[in-house]
Design a protein around this motif. Structure first.
Motif, PDB file in Angstrom:
ATOM      1  N   ILE A  83       9.517 -23.720 -40.335  1.00 42.18           N
ATOM      2  CA  ILE A  83      10.378 -22.816 -39.580  1.00 42.18           C
ATOM      3  C   ILE A  83       9.574 -21.663 -39.013  1.00 42.18           C
ATOM      4  O   ILE A  83       9.746 -21.258 -37.866  1.00 42.18           O
ATOM      5  CB  ILE A  83      11.522 -22.294 -40.463  1.00 42.18           C
ATOM      6  CG1 ILE A  83      12.458 -23.437 -40.847  1.00 42.18           C
ATOM      7  CG2 ILE A  83      12.312 -21.195 -39.751  1.00 42.18           C
ATOM      8  CD1 ILE A  83      13.568 -23.031 -41.795  1.00 42.18           C
ATOM      9  N   ASN A  96       7.835 -22.644 -35.924  1.00 47.43           N
ATOM     10  CA  ASN A  96       8.681 -23.047 -34.806  1.00 47.43           C
ATOM     11  C   ASN A  96       9.363 -21.796 -34.254  1.00 47.43           C
ATOM     12  O   ASN A  96      10.251 -21.236 -34.892  1.00 47.43           O
ATOM     13  CB  ASN A  96       9.721 -24.066 -35.269  1.00 47.43           C
ATOM     14  CG  ASN A  96      10.533 -24.637 -34.105  1.00 47.43           C
ATOM     15  OD1 ASN A  96      11.136 -23.895 -33.345  1.00 47.43           O
ATOM     16  ND2 ASN A  96      10.545 -25.955 -33.995  1.00 47.43           N
ATOM     17  N   PHE A 131      11.479 -21.164 -31.827  1.00 41.56           N
ATOM     18  CA  PHE A 131      12.914 -21.192 -31.545  1.00 41.56           C
ATOM     19  C   PHE A 131      13.735 -21.060 -32.833  1.00 41.56           C
ATOM     20  O   PHE A 131      14.668 -20.260 -32.910  1.00 41.56           O
ATOM     21  CB  PHE A 131      13.285 -22.492 -30.827  1.00 41.56           C
ATOM     22  CG  PHE A 131      14.765 -22.642 -30.589  1.00 41.56           C
ATOM     23  CD1 PHE A 131      15.404 -21.898 -29.608  1.00 41.56           C
ATOM     24  CD2 PHE A 131      15.505 -23.524 -31.367  1.00 41.56           C
ATOM     25  CE1 PHE A 131      16.776 -22.032 -29.399  1.00 41.56           C
ATOM     26  CE2 PHE A 131      16.874 -23.662 -31.155  1.00 41.56           C
ATOM     27  CZ  PHE A 131      17.503 -22.910 -30.170  1.00 41.56           C
ATOM     28  N   LEU A 132      13.388 -21.857 -33.861  1.00 43.70           N
ATOM     29  CA  LEU A 132      14.112 -21.792 -35.123  1.00 43.70           C
ATOM     30  C   LEU A 132      13.961 -20.431 -35.772  1.00 43.70           C
ATOM     31  O   LEU A 132      14.925 -19.871 -36.313  1.00 43.70           O
ATOM     32  CB  LEU A 132      13.614 -22.884 -36.072  1.00 43.70           C
ATOM     33  CG  LEU A 132      13.989 -24.323 -35.721  1.00 43.70           C
ATOM     34  CD1 LEU A 132      13.367 -25.288 -36.719  1.00 43.70           C
ATOM     35  CD2 LEU A 132      15.505 -24.482 -35.699  1.00 43.70           C
ATOM     36  N   GLN A 155      13.340 -17.556 -34.275  1.00 46.58           N
ATOM     37  CA  GLN A 155      14.089 -16.557 -33.512  1.00 46.58           C
ATOM     38  C   GLN A 155      15.582 -16.649 -33.816  1.00 46.58           C
ATOM     39  O   GLN A 155      16.270 -15.622 -33.934  1.00 46.58           O
ATOM     40  CB  GLN A 155      13.853 -16.754 -32.008  1.00 46.58           C
ATOM     41  CG  GLN A 155      12.432 -16.450 -31.539  1.00 46.58           C
ATOM     42  CD  GLN A 155      12.132 -14.957 -31.546  1.00 46.58           C
ATOM     43  OE1 GLN A 155      12.977 -14.142 -31.867  1.00 46.58           O
ATOM     44  NE2 GLN A 155      10.924 -14.600 -31.164  1.00 46.58           N
ATOM     45  N   CYS A 156      16.099 -17.874 -33.929  1.00 49.34           N
ATOM     46  CA  CYS A 156      17.515 -18.044 -34.273  1.00 49.34           C
ATOM     47  C   CYS A 156      17.822 -17.423 -35.625  1.00 49.34           C
ATOM     48  O   CYS A 156      18.835 -16.710 -35.789  1.00 49.34           O
ATOM     49  CB  CYS A 156      17.880 -19.531 -34.298  1.00 49.34           C
ATOM     50  SG  CYS A 156      17.936 -20.304 -32.663  1.00 49.34           S
ATOM     51  N   LEU A 157      16.962 -17.683 -36.610  1.00 50.14           N
ATOM     52  CA  LEU A 157      17.149 -17.120 -37.940  1.00 50.14           C
ATOM     53  C   LEU A 157      17.059 -15.605 -37.898  1.00 50.14           C
ATOM     54  O   LEU A 157      17.851 -14.898 -38.530  1.00 50.14           O
ATOM     55  CB  LEU A 157      16.096 -17.694 -38.894  1.00 50.14           C
ATOM     56  CG  LEU A 157      16.148 -17.197 -40.339  1.00 50.14           C
ATOM     57  CD1 LEU A 157      17.459 -17.601 -40.993  1.00 50.14           C
ATOM     58  CD2 LEU A 157      14.974 -17.738 -41.138  1.00 50.14           C
ATOM     59  N   LYS A 158      16.103 -15.089 -37.131  1.00 51.10           N
ATOM     60  CA  LYS A 158      15.905 -13.644 -37.047  1.00 51.10           C
ATOM     61  C   LYS A 158      17.130 -12.939 -36.466  1.00 51.10           C
ATOM     62  O   LYS A 158      17.627 -11.955 -37.018  1.00 51.10           O
ATOM     63  CB  LYS A 158      14.676 -13.333 -36.181  1.00 51.10           C
ATOM     64  CG  LYS A 158      14.354 -11.846 -36.124  1.00 51.10           C
ATOM     65  CD  LYS A 158      13.099 -11.567 -35.331  1.00 51.10           C
ATOM     66  CE  LYS A 158      13.359 -11.655 -33.846  1.00 51.10           C
ATOM     67  NZ  LYS A 158      12.224 -11.129 -33.050  1.00 51.10           N
ATOM     68  N   TYR A 159      17.653 -13.469 -35.370  1.00 51.94           N
ATOM     69  CA  TYR A 159      18.795 -12.822 -34.723  1.00 51.94           C
ATOM     70  C   TYR A 159      20.071 -12.985 -35.543  1.00 51.94           C
ATOM     71  O   TYR A 159      20.926 -12.082 -35.551  1.00 51.94           O
ATOM     72  CB  TYR A 159      18.990 -13.386 -33.318  1.00 51.94           C
ATOM     73  CG  TYR A 159      17.899 -12.970 -32.361  1.00 51.94           C
ATOM     74  CD1 TYR A 159      17.565 -11.619 -32.204  1.00 51.94           C
ATOM     75  CD2 TYR A 159      17.183 -13.910 -31.630  1.00 51.94           C
ATOM     76  CE1 TYR A 159      16.552 -11.224 -31.341  1.00 51.94           C
ATOM     77  CE2 TYR A 159      16.173 -13.526 -30.762  1.00 51.94           C
ATOM     78  CZ  TYR A 159      15.860 -12.188 -30.619  1.00 51.94           C
ATOM     79  OH  TYR A 159      14.851 -11.808 -29.770  1.00 51.94           O
ATOM     80  N   LEU A 160      20.204 -14.104 -36.230  1.00 48.24           N
ATOM     81  CA  LEU A 160      21.364 -14.291 -37.090  1.00 48.24           C
ATOM     82  C   LEU A 160      21.359 -13.273 -38.229  1.00 48.24           C
ATOM     83  O   LEU A 160      22.386 -12.652 -38.538  1.00 48.24           O
ATOM     84  CB  LEU A 160      21.369 -15.717 -37.650  1.00 48.24           C
ATOM     85  CG  LEU A 160      22.576 -16.108 -38.506  1.00 48.24           C
ATOM     86  CD1 LEU A 160      23.865 -15.997 -37.703  1.00 48.24           C
ATOM     87  CD2 LEU A 160      22.404 -17.517 -39.045  1.00 48.24           C
ATOM     88  N   ALA A 183      15.816  -7.252 -34.973  1.00 50.50           N
ATOM     89  CA  ALA A 183      16.079  -7.991 -33.728  1.00 50.50           C
ATOM     90  C   ALA A 183      15.034  -7.722 -32.657  1.00 50.50           C
ATOM     91  O   ALA A 183      14.644  -8.635 -31.920  1.00 50.50           O
ATOM     92  CB  ALA A 183      17.473  -7.637 -33.202  1.00 50.50           C
TER      93      ALA A 183
END
Length: 203
Positions: free
Chosen positions: A62, A65, A67-68, A70-75, A200
């Motif tokens: 993760i 990667n 993209f993954l 960044q998704c985790l970070k913003y969530l 973020a």
């Protein structure tokens, strides 16, 4: 890395103020000692997630990667901001009525808050990935030692944050804290929002 160094590093990471500390403090101030303890239980339970993917190597994948990650970070950032706004808006709410305390203290919700706060923190993810990369050898022979260290980290998180909840509801501090309860809760809310915002925007 020597085990004494790992143990001390884990201790420093746990006691350093962060989103977990702010969440436990906020819940303790708003709803009492039990609320803080259940948040601590959720936080310590979330450590099992970090341990699992670190040992399995998923955390490393993760982190590599974009993209993954960044998704985790913003969530995670969005959840911290949500908790901060909620805490700020409900600051100064009454704590003295039995019915209010029973309604507020839905224990599984408090534990879930702690679990999500820790599990969705990518900084915690990277810490465990980096530490377990030192503990686990390439041939996988140190899995048992890694599990022992993971258990130590779970226990450390539970003990520290339960201690925070107990200390901030102790009699010597209680009268002083109650006088500035609303300001402290607002400060906790702002701190959680700040943690989320910084998480973020940070590269």
């Amino acid at each position: 890395m020597e085990w004494i160094s790992l143990a001390l590093l884990g201790l420093l990471i746990v006691i350093s103020p962060g989103a977990d500390f702010i969440l436990v403090l906020r819940n303790t101030l708003q709803q009492g000692r039990t609320a803080g303890i259940w948040a601590a239980v959720g936080i310590s339970a979330a450590i099992t997630v970090h341990i699992s993917y670190s040992i399995l190597g998923i955390g490393y994948l993760i982190s590599q990667n974009l993209f993954l990650f960044q998704c985790l970070k913003y969530l995670g950032a969005a959840y911290l901001v949500y908790l901060g706004i909620k805490g700020f808006l409900t600051s100064g709410s009454a704590m003295d009525t039995q019915s209010t305390r029973q309604e507020d203290q839905a224990y599984w919700k408090l534990a879930l808050q702690g679990w999500l706060c820790n599990a969705l923190n990518p900084k915690t993810m990277l810490f465990f990935v980096s530490i377990f990369s030192q503990v686990i050898s390439p041939d996988g022979e140190n899995i048992k030692l890694a599990l022992i260290y993971g258990s130590y980290m779970i226990l450390l998180h539970a003990l520290w944050f339960i201690l925070v909840a107990i200390l901030f509801t102790s009699q010597p501090l209680q009268s002083r804290l109650m006088k500035m309860k609303k300001r402290l809760e607002q400060a906790c809310g702002i701190a959680l929002i700040s943690f989320g915002a910084l998480l973020a925007v940070k590269a």
